[in-house]
Scaffold this motif. Sequence first.
Motif, PDB file in Angstrom:
ATOM      1  N   LEU A  62       0.860  -1.172   0.000  1.00  0.00           N
ATOM      2  CA  LEU A  62       0.000   0.000   0.000  1.00  0.00           C
ATOM      3  C   LEU A  62       0.902   1.230   0.000  1.00  0.00           C
ATOM      4  CD1 LEU A  62      -2.608  -0.999   2.729  1.00  0.00           C
ATOM      5  CD2 LEU A  62      -2.959  -0.944   0.256  1.00  0.00           C
ATOM      6  N   VAL A  63       0.554   2.234  -0.822  1.00  0.00           N
ATOM      7  CA  VAL A  63       1.379   3.430  -0.957  1.00  0.00           C
ATOM      8  C   VAL A  63       0.475   4.659  -0.979  1.00  0.00           C
ATOM      9  CG1 VAL A  63       3.009   4.647  -2.455  1.00  0.00           C
ATOM     10  CG2 VAL A  63       3.090   2.152  -2.301  1.00  0.00           C
ATOM     11  N   THR A  64       0.880   5.694  -0.241  1.00  0.00           N
ATOM     12  CA  THR A  64       0.179   6.974  -0.281  1.00  0.00           C
ATOM     13  C   THR A  64       0.979   7.950  -1.123  1.00  0.00           C
ATOM     14  OG1 THR A  64      -0.782   6.667   1.915  1.00  0.00           O
ATOM     15  CG2 THR A  64      -0.696   8.906   1.092  1.00  0.00           C
ATOM     16  N   SER A  65       0.277   8.639  -2.016  1.00  0.00           N
ATOM     17  CA  SER A  65       0.891   9.703  -2.809  1.00  0.00           C
ATOM     18  C   SER A  65      -0.099  10.858  -2.836  1.00  0.00           C
ATOM     19  CB  SER A  65       1.188   9.225  -4.220  1.00  0.00           C
ATOM     20  OG  SER A  65       1.736  10.271  -4.985  1.00  0.00           O
ATOM     21  N   GLY A  66       0.286  11.983  -2.241  1.00  0.00           N
ATOM     22  CA  GLY A  66      -0.638  13.114  -2.147  1.00  0.00           C
ATOM     23  C   GLY A  66      -1.848  12.724  -1.324  1.00  0.00           C
ATOM     24  N   SER A  67      -3.026  12.847  -1.909  1.00  0.00           N
ATOM     25  CA  SER A  67      -4.254  12.503  -1.192  1.00  0.00           C
ATOM     26  C   SER A  67      -4.836  11.170  -1.665  1.00  0.00           C
ATOM     27  CB  SER A  67      -5.289  13.619  -1.366  1.00  0.00           C
ATOM     28  OG  SER A  67      -5.612  13.763  -2.739  1.00  0.00           O
ATOM     29  N   GLN A  68      -4.025  10.307  -2.257  1.00  0.00           N
ATOM     30  CA  GLN A  68      -4.496   9.016  -2.764  1.00  0.00           C
ATOM     31  C   GLN A  68      -3.738   7.863  -2.116  1.00  0.00           C
ATOM     32  OE1 GLN A  68      -7.078   8.840  -5.028  1.00  0.00           O
ATOM     33  NE2 GLN A  68      -7.161  11.028  -4.777  1.00  0.00           N
ATOM     34  N   VAL A  69      -4.433   6.748  -1.927  1.00  0.00           N
ATOM     35  CA  VAL A  69      -3.803   5.512  -1.472  1.00  0.00           C
ATOM     36  C   VAL A  69      -3.951   4.504  -2.601  1.00  0.00           C
ATOM     37  CG1 VAL A  69      -3.812   3.643   0.223  1.00  0.00           C
ATOM     38  CG2 VAL A  69      -4.339   5.975   0.951  1.00  0.00           C
ATOM     39  N   TYR A  70      -2.852   3.825  -2.919  1.00  0.00           N
ATOM     40  CA  TYR A  70      -2.821   2.861  -4.014  1.00  0.00           C
ATOM     41  C   TYR A  70      -2.392   1.493  -3.491  1.00  0.00           C
ATOM     42  CZ  TYR A  70      -2.734   7.107  -6.830  1.00  0.00           C
ATOM     43  OH  TYR A  70      -3.033   8.323  -7.387  1.00  0.00           O
ATOM     44  N   LEU A  71      -2.886   0.459  -4.142  1.00  0.00           N
ATOM     45  CA  LEU A  71      -2.441  -0.908  -3.911  1.00  0.00           C
ATOM     46  C   LEU A  71      -1.646  -1.335  -5.133  1.00  0.00           C
ATOM     47  CD1 LEU A  71      -2.562  -3.677  -2.394  1.00  0.00           C
ATOM     48  CD2 LEU A  71      -4.615  -4.144  -3.767  1.00  0.00           C
ATOM     49  N   PHE A  72      -0.412  -1.771  -4.921  1.00  0.00           N
ATOM     50  CA  PHE A  72       0.420  -2.326  -5.990  1.00  0.00           C
ATOM     51  C   PHE A  72       0.612  -3.805  -5.707  1.00  0.00           C
ATOM     52  CE2 PHE A  72       1.448   2.151  -6.080  1.00  0.00           C
ATOM     53  CZ  PHE A  72       1.517   2.416  -7.434  1.00  0.00           C
ATOM     54  N   VAL A  73       0.460  -4.640  -6.741  1.00  0.00           N
ATOM     55  CA  VAL A  73       0.552  -6.089  -6.578  1.00  0.00           C
ATOM     56  C   VAL A  73       1.398  -6.666  -7.705  1.00  0.00           C
ATOM     57  CG1 VAL A  73      -0.729  -8.249  -6.416  1.00  0.00           C
ATOM     58  CG2 VAL A  73      -1.786  -6.137  -5.601  1.00  0.00           C
ATOM     59  N   VAL A  74       2.304  -7.568  -7.361  1.00  0.00           N
ATOM     60  CA  VAL A  74       3.040  -8.342  -8.362  1.00  0.00           C
ATOM     61  C   VAL A  74       2.410  -9.728  -8.395  1.00  0.00           C
ATOM     62  CG1 VAL A  74       5.255  -9.323  -9.034  1.00  0.00           C
ATOM     63  CG2 VAL A  74       5.161  -7.055  -7.962  1.00  0.00           C
ATOM     64  N   ALA A  75       1.976 -10.145  -9.571  1.00  0.00           N
ATOM     65  CA  ALA A  75       1.388 -11.468  -9.774  1.00  0.00           C
ATOM     66  C   ALA A  75       1.851 -11.969 -11.140  1.00  0.00           C
ATOM     67  CB  ALA A  75      -0.132 -11.414  -9.713  1.00  0.00           C
ATOM     68  N   ASN A  76       2.410 -13.160 -11.170  1.00  0.00           N
ATOM     69  CA  ASN A  76       2.911 -13.748 -12.404  1.00  0.00           C
ATOM     70  C   ASN A  76       3.903 -12.817 -13.115  1.00  0.00           C
ATOM     71  OD1 ASN A  76       3.182 -15.827 -14.250  1.00  0.00           O
ATOM     72  ND2 ASN A  76       1.529 -15.061 -15.550  1.00  0.00           N
ATOM     73  N   ARG A  77       4.781 -12.216 -12.341  1.00  0.00           N
ATOM     74  CA  ARG A  77       5.830 -11.317 -12.843  1.00  0.00           C
ATOM     75  C   ARG A  77       5.272 -10.106 -13.585  1.00  0.00           C
ATOM     76  NH1 ARG A  77       9.735 -15.307 -15.787  1.00  0.00           N
ATOM     77  NH2 ARG A  77       7.734 -16.032 -16.508  1.00  0.00           N
ATOM     78  N   ARG A  78       4.049  -9.718 -13.244  1.00  0.00           N
ATOM     79  CA  ARG A  78       3.442  -8.512 -13.800  1.00  0.00           C
ATOM     80  C   ARG A  78       3.014  -7.622 -12.646  1.00  0.00           C
ATOM     81  NH1 ARG A  78       1.383 -12.406 -17.685  1.00  0.00           N
ATOM     82  NH2 ARG A  78       2.182 -11.831 -19.739  1.00  0.00           N
ATOM     83  N   TRP A  80       0.494  -4.895 -11.038  1.00  0.00           N
ATOM     84  CA  TRP A  80      -0.889  -4.422 -11.114  1.00  0.00           C
ATOM     85  C   TRP A  80      -1.046  -3.303 -10.096  1.00  0.00           C
ATOM     86  CZ3 TRP A  80      -4.072  -7.115 -14.537  1.00  0.00           C
ATOM     87  CH2 TRP A  80      -3.548  -8.313 -15.022  1.00  0.00           C
ATOM     88  N   TRP A  81      -2.010  -2.425 -10.315  1.00  0.00           N
ATOM     89  CA  TRP A  81      -2.274  -1.363  -9.343  1.00  0.00           C
ATOM     90  C   TRP A  81      -3.758  -1.068  -9.290  1.00  0.00           C
ATOM     91  CZ3 TRP A  81      -4.370   3.502 -10.223  1.00  0.00           C
ATOM     92  CH2 TRP A  81      -4.540   3.865 -11.543  1.00  0.00           C
ATOM     93  N   ALA A  82      -4.172  -0.489  -8.153  1.00  0.00           N
ATOM     94  CA  ALA A  82      -5.563  -0.035  -7.987  1.00  0.00           C
ATOM     95  C   ALA A  82      -5.549   1.166  -7.058  1.00  0.00           C
ATOM     96  CB  ALA A  82      -6.426  -1.139  -7.389  1.00  0.00           C
ATOM     97  N   GLU A  83      -6.390   2.141  -7.364  1.00  0.00           N
ATOM     98  CA  GLU A  83      -6.556   3.318  -6.500  1.00  0.00           C
ATOM     99  C   GLU A  83      -7.591   2.980  -5.438  1.00  0.00           C
ATOM    100  OE1 GLU A  83      -8.377   7.701  -7.075  1.00  0.00           O
ATOM    101  OE2 GLU A  83      -6.934   7.049  -8.599  1.00  0.00           O
ATOM    102  N   LEU A  84      -7.264   3.197  -4.173  1.00  0.00           N
ATOM    103  CA  LEU A  84      -8.172   2.861  -3.083  1.00  0.00           C
ATOM    104  C   LEU A  84      -8.903   4.068  -2.537  1.00  0.00           C
ATOM    105  CD1 LEU A  84      -5.923   0.298  -1.172  1.00  0.00           C
ATOM    106  CD2 LEU A  84      -7.669  -0.163  -2.906  1.00  0.00           C
ATOM    107  N   ASP A  85      -8.213   5.187  -2.366  1.00  0.00           N
ATOM    108  CA  ASP A  85      -8.834   6.409  -1.803  1.00  0.00           C
ATOM    109  C   ASP A  85      -9.059   7.421  -2.898  1.00  0.00           C
ATOM    110  OD1 ASP A  85      -9.660   6.602   0.798  1.00  0.00           O
ATOM    111  OD2 ASP A  85      -7.704   7.152   1.577  1.00  0.00           O
TER     112      ASP A  85
END
Length: 85
Positions: A62-78, A80-85
């Motif tokens: 989980l990473v915060t940048s400015g006013s957003q929280v993101y989820l970064f995931v490595v799966a099968n050597r790729r 992925w990301w998703a914005e949470l906040d």
Amino acid sequence: TPTAPAMIATGIGARIERAVAGGFWLAWQVGADLHVATYAPGGNPENDLKVELPAAVQAYELVTSGSQVYLFVVANRRLWWAELD
């Protein structure tokens, strides 16, 4: 004085990040499944979602940048990301 620990979920590899709206975002694994949820101290995890990925999770953060929280995931050597906040 600190309070006694209280269990809020089962699983491994917890990641915790402050939520912009208050409380926290949690990410953790239960077996091969990756979960994310919001949490306010003293309550239970809310909005518990199982993250659907095409392969097994290899790493996540989980990473915060400015006013957003993101989820970064490595799966099968790729990556992925998703914005949470």
